[in-house]
Scaffold this active site. Structure first.
Site, PDB file in Angstrom:
ATOM      1  N   ARG A 116      43.338  68.249  49.607  1.00 38.63           N
ATOM      2  CA  ARG A 116      42.016  67.804  49.167  1.00 38.63           C
ATOM      3  C   ARG A 116      40.895  68.638  49.783  1.00 38.63           C
ATOM      4  NH1 ARG A 116      45.752  63.885  48.974  1.00 38.63           N
ATOM      5  NH2 ARG A 116      45.529  62.155  47.469  1.00 38.63           N
ATOM      6  N   ARG A 150      58.941  65.753  36.502  1.00 38.34           N
ATOM      7  CA  ARG A 150      58.164  64.654  37.066  1.00 38.34           C
ATOM      8  C   ARG A 150      57.023  64.262  36.127  1.00 38.34           C
ATOM      9  NH1 ARG A 150      57.226  66.415  43.267  1.00 38.34           N
ATOM     10  NH2 ARG A 150      56.197  64.375  43.350  1.00 38.34           N
ATOM     11  N   ASP A 196      57.139  57.931  50.702  1.00 34.92           N
ATOM     12  CA  ASP A 196      57.722  59.029  51.487  1.00 34.92           C
ATOM     13  C   ASP A 196      58.439  58.550  52.742  1.00 34.92           C
ATOM     14  OD1 ASP A 196      56.957  60.951  49.688  1.00 34.92           O
ATOM     15  OD2 ASP A 196      55.111  61.483  50.748  1.00 34.92           O
ATOM     16  N   ARG A 208      62.424  65.672  52.473  1.00 35.95           N
ATOM     17  CA  ARG A 208      62.491  64.384  53.171  1.00 35.95           C
ATOM     18  C   ARG A 208      63.938  63.999  53.485  1.00 35.95           C
ATOM     19  NH1 ARG A 208      57.323  64.220  54.718  1.00 35.95           N
ATOM     20  NH2 ARG A 208      55.906  64.313  52.953  1.00 35.95           N
TER      21      ARG A 208
END
Length: 782
Positions: A365, A459, A661, A735
């Site tokens: 961002r 996705r 997550d 992850r």
């Protein structure tokens, strides 16, 4: 310089009149006659006033008596006062000199090591009150300080150690480790040490004569010392109190993550070498209350000088509540203390130290906001994760092809010519890069091609594309999954208006529009109905936008969020250091909980808008002990200590909708927790770098966990320990790979990871950190 030269030095400043020597009952029999003879030998009149020795004499009562005596002997503004004695005499004599007739000449002759290295230099004068030490005083520099080391020979060991404590304090703030090393060696010349200390104090005094800033460094160890002196009714030597304060400060600095364990232990060892008693013999509440009257208090906090390294120090604002909490944790301040904190965790225990990497959520961002303001964050691409690199390289492409601060439009059905070059954006596998920048590119009126890799091609994105198409954008998704934006055939780019989502598949759709819509001509609204999962990430977007000058109003109810975005806004660049990343910190904290030694994780914002900060509550819910320390001057510099735990208790129900997550790592913890844990609202995990519900389940099953998956849940029945092994690539999911690394601490089998470099998608040096901490012994990287 010898005491016999006192009169000669005074004569340089006053060639006539009277000199009043103020001393105490300990010093007068030893040196007063010699001092008087030296003054009178230069033709000056000399008088003296002797006060009782001891800190009790540094009072209003004694001060008034000296003032009255000065008036009685008709002392004038052209006369002078000599302080012949230790710190107490220097302080009160200096205060008399500062205030009698609004200030007269003042000369210092220290007779203690403490006064020689500290109180005689710098111009501070004061007396005590019943509420605290040195609360009434003035700045009044001595014309000179006569340093005669032969005067120190009369000091007994206890008083001499008062001075050495101040020397150790000075070594801790001296801006190098040279003085500290001299003291550690035990071989030094006392005059050289005094000169070193005077030089350090002079450095701070010259830069802050009125004690309003950097001079606070000289109070290292003194906040607690002054409180302790008050509680002891000044029956303890000042230096001995300072030694306790130094020890406490070193421990506090380590506990709050501001210095290393080596720094803390070297300071403690040096204090022990000089034989100080470092215990605190008063209740924590009494010490904290005594600190309330400290001169450095600022509202609900105290400016506390802390250690950052040997010879290096910083000024931190610590809340009174936090000081009270830390004091409660200490029964004794010394190396190897067995004191127990009120949370049940051993003090001084963390042996591993690591900093959380910068937050991906914030960096994505910040990079985009900087671009839209016409600026560049100037990041080092070598240190960035793959996802952040994708966004960083993309904004460079966008900046090179058009103006990022103003959209460029064509007339309807007109030819688009100003930005005919196609912007090529390689999103790699970063969903954030695609979903944030697709609306931004359409708002800027650029032709662009987005190249997608790996699982990103599958996705969700259709809901966002539909909204962009409905508002004037032409977007094409080809057979390979790549996406292009074009403005031929009359398309003129994104237009303002009403945008509506029902059960959005990703909060990133909303964030992308929030970046883009403020730069359009008209006003816009975004309405979100139904489930708005990961809404916390939208709050991060609003936080970044606000810091860069973009104002957005929003309201939300249970199933409706509404955002009002005014057009014609302009981004204003503001350099903001990124927060530490809670998503990655979750794996670091798990390493501490599942390993054999406590771990300290720094660079964590406390509190944080990041949804993954919930890892703290979850770990504590499993029964893991955490100590959290907030830095109230820098909200991004919080510290968390995590302690190993082998008696974990399951959390019956965990709603993963706001922190998807975290699911892999909390699933691992749940797999060795007593009881059953159900993780639900996790359907979105099927659209990550892997089908993360399936991959988490399969990996943990191979390690021996009792885990099953449903459409949107994981059901985990905990076992005492895992006995399985694993070999594979962790489904190429960063992850899952990091979760596998953590699992190596609690499974009997070896964990072999192929293509572990996939972890660089979010945490480039993850395995380097593991190796540095010594936590990779059961991992093989193939």
């Amino acid at each position: 310089m010898k005491l016999s030269r006192l009169g000669e030095l005074i004569y340089k400043y006053q060639q006539h009149g009277t000199v009043l020597i103020i001393t105490d009952t300990n010093v007068a029999p030893l040196y007063l006659n010699d001092a008087i003879l030296s003054v009178e030998s230069c033709g000056l009149t000399c008088d003296s006033y002797t006060i009782p020795s001891g800190e009790e004499s540094k009072s209003f009562e004694t001060y008034i008596k000296i003032i009255e005596y000065a008036s009685l002997i008709s002392l004038t503004r052209t006369d002078g006062i000599v302080a012949l004695g230790g710190g107490m005499v220097g302080d009160i004599a200096g205060f008399v000199a500062a205030t009698y007739m609004r200030g007269i000449n003042f000369y210092q002759v220290p007779t203690t090591l403490l006064a020689a290295v500290d109180s005689s230099v710098g111009g501070k004068t004061a007396i005590n009150t019943s509420f605290g030490k040195n609360l009434v005083g003035a700045f009044h520099k001595a014309k000179f300080v006569l340093q005669d080391t032969t005067l120190l020979a009369s000091e007994d060991d206890y008083v001499l150690k008062d001075g050495y404590a101040e020397i150790i304090k000075t070594a801790c703030i001296s801006r190098s480790d040279a003085l500290f090393k001299k003291l550690e060696s035990g071989s030094f010349d006392i005059q050289e040490i005094i000169d070193d200390c005077v030089a350090v104090k002079t450095y701070y005094v010259e830069r802050d004569e009125n004690d309003s800033g950097i001079r606070h460094m000289l109070n290292y160890g003194h906040t607690l010392a002054h409180a302790f002196e008050k509680l002891c009714s000044y029956q303890i030597g000042h230096g001995h109190a300072v030694a306790k304060g130094i020890a406490f400060t070193a421990s506090l600095s380590y506990d709050l993550g501001w210095c290393s364990i080596d720094c803390r232990d070297r300071i403690h060892a040096l204090l022990e070498k000089f034989g100080y008693d470092l215990s605190l013999d008063f209740p924590a509440c009494d010490i904290a209350n005594a600190m309330v009257g400290d001169k450095k208090r600022a509202g609900d906090g105290i400016k506390f000088v802390v250690s950052s390294d040997i010879g290096q120090s910083d000024i931190k604002l610590i809340s009174l509540a936090q000081l009270g909490e830390i004091l409660t944790a200490y029964n004794e301040i010394c190396p190897g203390s067995t004191a127990i904190s009120h949370r049940g965790a051993p003090l001084f225990a963390p042996t591993g130290l690591v900093s959380a990497p910068p937050s991906k959520s914030y960096l994505h961002r910040e990079i985009i906001a900087a671009m839209l303001s016409g600026s560049d964050l100037c990041l080092d691409a070598k240190e960035l994760s793959d996802d952040i690199t994708a966004t960083y390289e993309a904004v460079k492409q966008i900046s090179a092809h058009g103006c990022c601060t103003n959209p460029v439009y064509t007339e309807p059905n007109g030819d688009f010519t100003e930005n005919s070059l196609m912007v090529s954006i390689d999103c790699k596998e970063s969903g954030s890069t695609l979903r944030f920048l697709l609306p931004v590119v359409t708002a800027l009126g650029l032709d662009a091609e987005f190249t997608l890799s790996g699982s990103l091609k599958g996705r969700p994105i259709e809901q966002l594309i539909t909204q962009l198409k409905n508002h004037g954008s032409k977007i094409i998704k080809d057979d390979t999954g790549n996406i292009s934006v074009t403005y031929a055939s009359g398309y003129r780019g994104l237009s303002s208006g009403e945008f509506t989502f029902t059960n959005p598949e990703s909060s990133q759709y909303i964030s992308g529009l929030l970046f883009a819509l403020p730069i359009l001509d008209g006003d816009s609204t975004i309405d979100v109905y139904g489930k708005f999962e990961s809404s916390a990430y939208t709050m991060i977007t609003l936080d970044v936008l606000e810091k860069h000058g973009i104002k957005i109003e929003y309201t939300h109810e249970k199933s409706h969020w509404s955002f009002k975005i005014c057009g014609n806004q302009r981004y204003r660049f503001k350099l903001i250091p990124p927060e530490g990343d809670w998503s990655n910190a979750a794996f670091l904290l798990a390493l501490g909980a599942l390993g054999k030694a406590p771990l300290r994780v720094q660079n964590l914002p406390l509190p944080s808008k990041q949804g993954d900060a919930r890892i703290l509550d979850l770990l504590e819910g499993f029964g893991i002990t955490l100590n959290r320390y907030t830095d109230i001057l820098d909200e991004n510099s919080g510290t968390v200590d995590v302690f190993p735990c082998r008696k974990l208790t399951a959390i019956p129900n965990i709603d993963a909708s706001e922190f998807p997550d975290l699911v892999p790592i909390i699933s691992l913890v749940a797999s060795i927790s007593n009881g059953t844990t159900v993780i639900y609202n996790a359907k979105r995990l099927r659209y990550k770098e892997s089908d993360r519900l399936a991959s988490t389940c399969r990996v943990l099953k191979s390690l021996g966990a009792n885990i099953t998956e449903t459409k949107d849940k994981l059901i985990i029945v905990g076992t005492k320990e895992l006995h399985g092994a694993y070999e594979g690539d962790g489904y190429g999911d960063h992850r899952i790979i990091m979760m596998l690394a953590a699992s190596s601490l609690v499974t009997a089998g070896t964990v072999k990871i192929h293509e572990a470099s996939a972890a660089s998608k979010s945490f480039p040096n993850f395995f380097e950190v593991l190796h540095k901490l010594g936590l990779d012994g059961n991992i093989e990287l193939v």
